[in-house]
Design a protein around this motif. Structure first.
Motif, PDB file in Angstrom:
ATOM      1  N   VAL A  17      44.599   8.769 -26.492  1.00  0.00           N
ATOM      2  CA  VAL A  17      43.459   8.138 -25.828  1.00  0.00           C
ATOM      3  C   VAL A  17      43.160   8.995 -24.611  1.00  0.00           C
ATOM      4  CG1 VAL A  17      42.569   6.058 -24.730  1.00  0.00           C
ATOM      5  CG2 VAL A  17      44.211   5.860 -26.620  1.00  0.00           C
ATOM      6  N   LEU A  18      41.977   9.617 -24.641  1.00  0.00           N
ATOM      7  CA  LEU A  18      41.568  10.518 -23.576  1.00  0.00           C
ATOM      8  C   LEU A  18      40.578   9.827 -22.651  1.00  0.00           C
ATOM      9  CD1 LEU A  18      40.862  13.605 -25.847  1.00  0.00           C
ATOM     10  CD2 LEU A  18      43.003  12.996 -24.719  1.00  0.00           C
ATOM     11  N   ARG A  19      40.304  10.434 -21.526  1.00  0.00           N
ATOM     12  CA  ARG A  19      39.277   9.922 -20.621  1.00  0.00           C
ATOM     13  C   ARG A  19      37.904  10.274 -21.181  1.00  0.00           C
ATOM     14  NH1 ARG A  19      41.680   7.851 -16.449  1.00  0.00           N
ATOM     15  NH2 ARG A  19      43.710   8.645 -15.856  1.00  0.00           N
ATOM     16  N   SER A  20      36.946   9.388 -20.942  1.00  0.00           N
ATOM     17  CA  SER A  20      35.584   9.631 -21.413  1.00  0.00           C
ATOM     18  C   SER A  20      34.924  10.712 -20.567  1.00  0.00           C
ATOM     19  CB  SER A  20      34.765   8.349 -21.326  1.00  0.00           C
ATOM     20  OG  SER A  20      34.558   8.001 -19.964  1.00  0.00           O
ATOM     21  N   ASP A  21      33.828  11.238 -21.070  1.00  0.00           N
ATOM     22  CA  ASP A  21      33.068  12.220 -20.298  1.00  0.00           C
ATOM     23  C   ASP A  21      32.620  11.614 -18.973  1.00  0.00           C
ATOM     24  OD1 ASP A  21      33.383  14.078 -22.311  1.00  0.00           O
ATOM     25  OD2 ASP A  21      31.441  13.667 -23.234  1.00  0.00           O
ATOM     26  N   GLY A  22      32.235  10.324 -18.994  1.00  0.00           N
ATOM     27  CA  GLY A  22      31.818   9.647 -17.772  1.00  0.00           C
ATOM     28  C   GLY A  22      32.935   9.529 -16.763  1.00  0.00           C
ATOM     29  N   ARG A  28      43.356  -2.241 -25.199  1.00  0.00           N
ATOM     30  CA  ARG A  28      42.750  -2.873 -26.378  1.00  0.00           C
ATOM     31  C   ARG A  28      43.486  -2.458 -27.652  1.00  0.00           C
ATOM     32  NH1 ARG A  28      39.396  -2.049 -30.524  1.00  0.00           N
ATOM     33  NH2 ARG A  28      39.193   0.185 -30.133  1.00  0.00           N
ATOM     34  N   LEU A  29      43.799  -1.175 -27.767  1.00  0.00           N
ATOM     35  CA  LEU A  29      44.498  -0.683 -28.946  1.00  0.00           C
ATOM     36  C   LEU A  29      45.921  -1.236 -29.027  1.00  0.00           C
ATOM     37  CD1 LEU A  29      43.139   2.942 -28.795  1.00  0.00           C
ATOM     38  CD2 LEU A  29      42.625   1.244 -30.575  1.00  0.00           C
ATOM     39  N   LEU A  30      46.593  -1.339 -27.894  1.00  0.00           N
ATOM     40  CA  LEU A  30      47.934  -1.938 -27.873  1.00  0.00           C
ATOM     41  C   LEU A  30      47.885  -3.395 -28.327  1.00  0.00           C
ATOM     42  CD1 LEU A  30      49.238  -0.347 -24.572  1.00  0.00           C
ATOM     43  CD2 LEU A  30      50.168   0.062 -26.863  1.00  0.00           C
ATOM     44  N   ALA A  31      46.844  -4.107 -27.916  1.00  0.00           N
ATOM     45  CA  ALA A  31      46.691  -5.511 -28.313  1.00  0.00           C
ATOM     46  C   ALA A  31      46.413  -5.654 -29.807  1.00  0.00           C
ATOM     47  CB  ALA A  31      45.567  -6.160 -27.509  1.00  0.00           C
ATOM     48  N   HIS A  32      45.900  -4.584 -30.422  1.00  0.00           N
ATOM     49  CA  HIS A  32      45.587  -4.610 -31.846  1.00  0.00           C
ATOM     50  C   HIS A  32      46.685  -3.987 -32.702  1.00  0.00           C
ATOM     51  CE1 HIS A  32      41.559  -6.319 -31.891  1.00  0.00           C
ATOM     52  NE2 HIS A  32      41.381  -5.706 -30.733  1.00  0.00           N
ATOM     53  N   GLY A  33      47.863  -3.790 -32.150  1.00  0.00           N
ATOM     54  CA  GLY A  33      48.990  -3.357 -32.966  1.00  0.00           C
ATOM     55  C   GLY A  33      49.499  -1.946 -32.755  1.00  0.00           C
ATOM     56  N   SER A  38      51.409   1.066 -30.758  1.00  0.00           N
ATOM     57  CA  SER A  38      52.575   1.074 -29.865  1.00  0.00           C
ATOM     58  C   SER A  38      52.521   2.327 -28.988  1.00  0.00           C
ATOM     59  CB  SER A  38      53.882   1.024 -30.660  1.00  0.00           C
ATOM     60  OG  SER A  38      53.957   2.112 -31.549  1.00  0.00           O
ATOM     61  N   LEU A  39      53.074   2.205 -27.804  1.00  0.00           N
ATOM     62  CA  LEU A  39      53.066   3.314 -26.857  1.00  0.00           C
ATOM     63  C   LEU A  39      54.089   4.364 -27.263  1.00  0.00           C
ATOM     64  CD1 LEU A  39      51.987   4.413 -24.159  1.00  0.00           C
ATOM     65  CD2 LEU A  39      53.841   3.185 -23.038  1.00  0.00           C
ATOM     66  N   HIS A  40      53.626   5.597 -27.402  1.00  0.00           N
ATOM     67  CA  HIS A  40      54.522   6.713 -27.704  1.00  0.00           C
ATOM     68  C   HIS A  40      54.843   7.495 -26.433  1.00  0.00           C
ATOM     69  CE1 HIS A  40      56.349   9.978 -29.986  1.00  0.00           C
ATOM     70  NE2 HIS A  40      55.629  10.808 -29.273  1.00  0.00           N
ATOM     71  N   ASP A  41      53.804   7.800 -25.632  1.00  0.00           N
ATOM     72  CA  ASP A  41      53.999   8.538 -24.392  1.00  0.00           C
ATOM     73  C   ASP A  41      52.803   8.294 -23.477  1.00  0.00           C
ATOM     74  OD1 ASP A  41      55.288  10.191 -22.608  1.00  0.00           O
ATOM     75  OD2 ASP A  41      54.930  12.037 -23.706  1.00  0.00           O
ATOM     76  N   ASP A  42      53.062   8.101 -22.205  1.00  0.00           N
ATOM     77  CA  ASP A  42      52.006   7.852 -21.232  1.00  0.00           C
ATOM     78  C   ASP A  42      52.023   8.967 -20.197  1.00  0.00           C
ATOM     79  OD1 ASP A  42      50.206   6.939 -19.362  1.00  0.00           O
ATOM     80  OD2 ASP A  42      50.998   4.901 -19.314  1.00  0.00           O
ATOM     81  N   LEU A  43      51.037   9.842 -20.272  1.00  0.00           N
ATOM     82  CA  LEU A  43      50.964  10.988 -19.367  1.00  0.00           C
ATOM     83  C   LEU A  43      49.776  10.879 -18.416  1.00  0.00           C
ATOM     84  CD1 LEU A  43      51.879  13.717 -21.972  1.00  0.00           C
ATOM     85  CD2 LEU A  43      53.336  12.789 -20.180  1.00  0.00           C
ATOM     86  N   ARG A  44      49.259   9.641 -18.224  1.00  0.00           N
ATOM     87  CA  ARG A  44      48.165   9.451 -17.280  1.00  0.00           C
ATOM     88  C   ARG A  44      48.645   9.817 -15.885  1.00  0.00           C
ATOM     89  NH1 ARG A  44      46.531   3.491 -19.277  1.00  0.00           N
ATOM     90  NH2 ARG A  44      48.752   3.518 -19.720  1.00  0.00           N
ATOM     91  N   VAL A  51      47.096   9.163 -23.021  1.00  0.00           N
ATOM     92  CA  VAL A  51      48.079   8.228 -23.545  1.00  0.00           C
ATOM     93  C   VAL A  51      48.220   8.524 -25.027  1.00  0.00           C
ATOM     94  CG1 VAL A  51      48.673   5.800 -23.887  1.00  0.00           C
ATOM     95  CG2 VAL A  51      47.291   6.465 -21.930  1.00  0.00           C
ATOM     96  N   THR A  52      49.434   8.718 -25.498  1.00  0.00           N
ATOM     97  CA  THR A  52      49.667   8.900 -26.929  1.00  0.00           C
ATOM     98  C   THR A  52      50.203   7.586 -27.478  1.00  0.00           C
ATOM     99  OG1 THR A  52      50.195  11.237 -26.584  1.00  0.00           O
ATOM    100  CG2 THR A  52      50.833  10.265 -28.687  1.00  0.00           C
ATOM    101  N   LEU A  53      49.495   7.071 -28.467  1.00  0.00           N
ATOM    102  CA  LEU A  53      49.865   5.824 -29.125  1.00  0.00           C
ATOM    103  C   LEU A  53      50.217   6.115 -30.573  1.00  0.00           C
ATOM    104  CD1 LEU A  53      46.960   3.534 -27.821  1.00  0.00           C
ATOM    105  CD2 LEU A  53      49.242   3.802 -26.852  1.00  0.00           C
ATOM    106  N   ALA A  54      50.851   5.154 -31.215  1.00  0.00           N
ATOM    107  CA  ALA A  54      51.133   5.244 -32.646  1.00  0.00           C
ATOM    108  C   ALA A  54      50.531   4.017 -33.314  1.00  0.00           C
ATOM    109  CB  ALA A  54      52.634   5.297 -32.901  1.00  0.00           C
ATOM    110  N   ASP A  55      49.892   4.227 -34.454  1.00  0.00           N
ATOM    111  CA  ASP A  55      49.379   3.083 -35.200  1.00  0.00           C
ATOM    112  C   ASP A  55      50.556   2.411 -35.909  1.00  0.00           C
ATOM    113  OD1 ASP A  55      49.924   4.453 -37.615  1.00  0.00           O
ATOM    114  OD2 ASP A  55      47.835   4.971 -37.958  1.00  0.00           O
ATOM    115  N   PRO A  56      50.337   1.260 -36.556  1.00  0.00           N
ATOM    116  CA  PRO A  56      51.462   0.559 -37.204  1.00  0.00           C
ATOM    117  C   PRO A  56      52.206   1.383 -38.248  1.00  0.00           C
ATOM    118  CG  PRO A  56      49.624  -0.931 -36.943  1.00  0.00           C
ATOM    119  CD  PRO A  56      49.126   0.448 -36.567  1.00  0.00           C
ATOM    120  N   GLU A  57      51.576   2.425 -38.791  1.00  0.00           N
ATOM    121  CA  GLU A  57      52.242   3.285 -39.771  1.00  0.00           C
ATOM    122  C   GLU A  57      52.953   4.463 -39.120  1.00  0.00           C
ATOM    123  OE1 GLU A  57      49.207   4.356 -42.533  1.00  0.00           O
ATOM    124  OE2 GLU A  57      49.156   2.364 -43.429  1.00  0.00           O
TER     125      GLU A  57
END
Length: 87
Positions: free
Chosen positions: A76-81, A41-46, A48-54, A64-70
């Motif tokens: 993005v971490l896993r939820s408690d659930g 969802r965040l990638l679709a909203h702009g 960008s992928l910085h690093d994927d350690l899933r 997953v480490t993402l970067a905002d447009p700036e």
């Protein structure tokens, strides 16, 4: 309601977003989305992928480490659930 998930405040010392001193803590509202769904969802909203350690440290681990447009990094971490379901 505030969530303790999907934040710049990555708990791992390996998280690149944690290494930055100029970051603001992002605490999005809790959702029913999984880590994968939220990252997409965040990638679709702009973002960008910085690093994927899933899965780097075994099934159900990592972030997953993402970067905002700036260029600001956030994780993005896993939820408690999701974490509870893994155990």
């Amino acid at each position: 309601m505030r969530s303790r998930r999907r934040t710049t405040g990555c708990s791992s010392s390996r998280c690149p977003a944690r290494l930055r001193q100029d970051q603001d803590a992002l605490r999005p509202a809790a959702t029913d989305a999984t880590q994968d769904e939220e990252a997409e969802r965040l990638l679709a909203h702009g973002a960008s992928l910085h690093d994927d350690l899933r899965g780097k440290y075994g099934p159900g681990t990592g972030w997953v480490t993402l970067a905002d447009p700036e260029g600001n990094l956030f994780c993005v971490l896993r939820s408690d659930g999701e974490l509870a379901a893994r155990d």
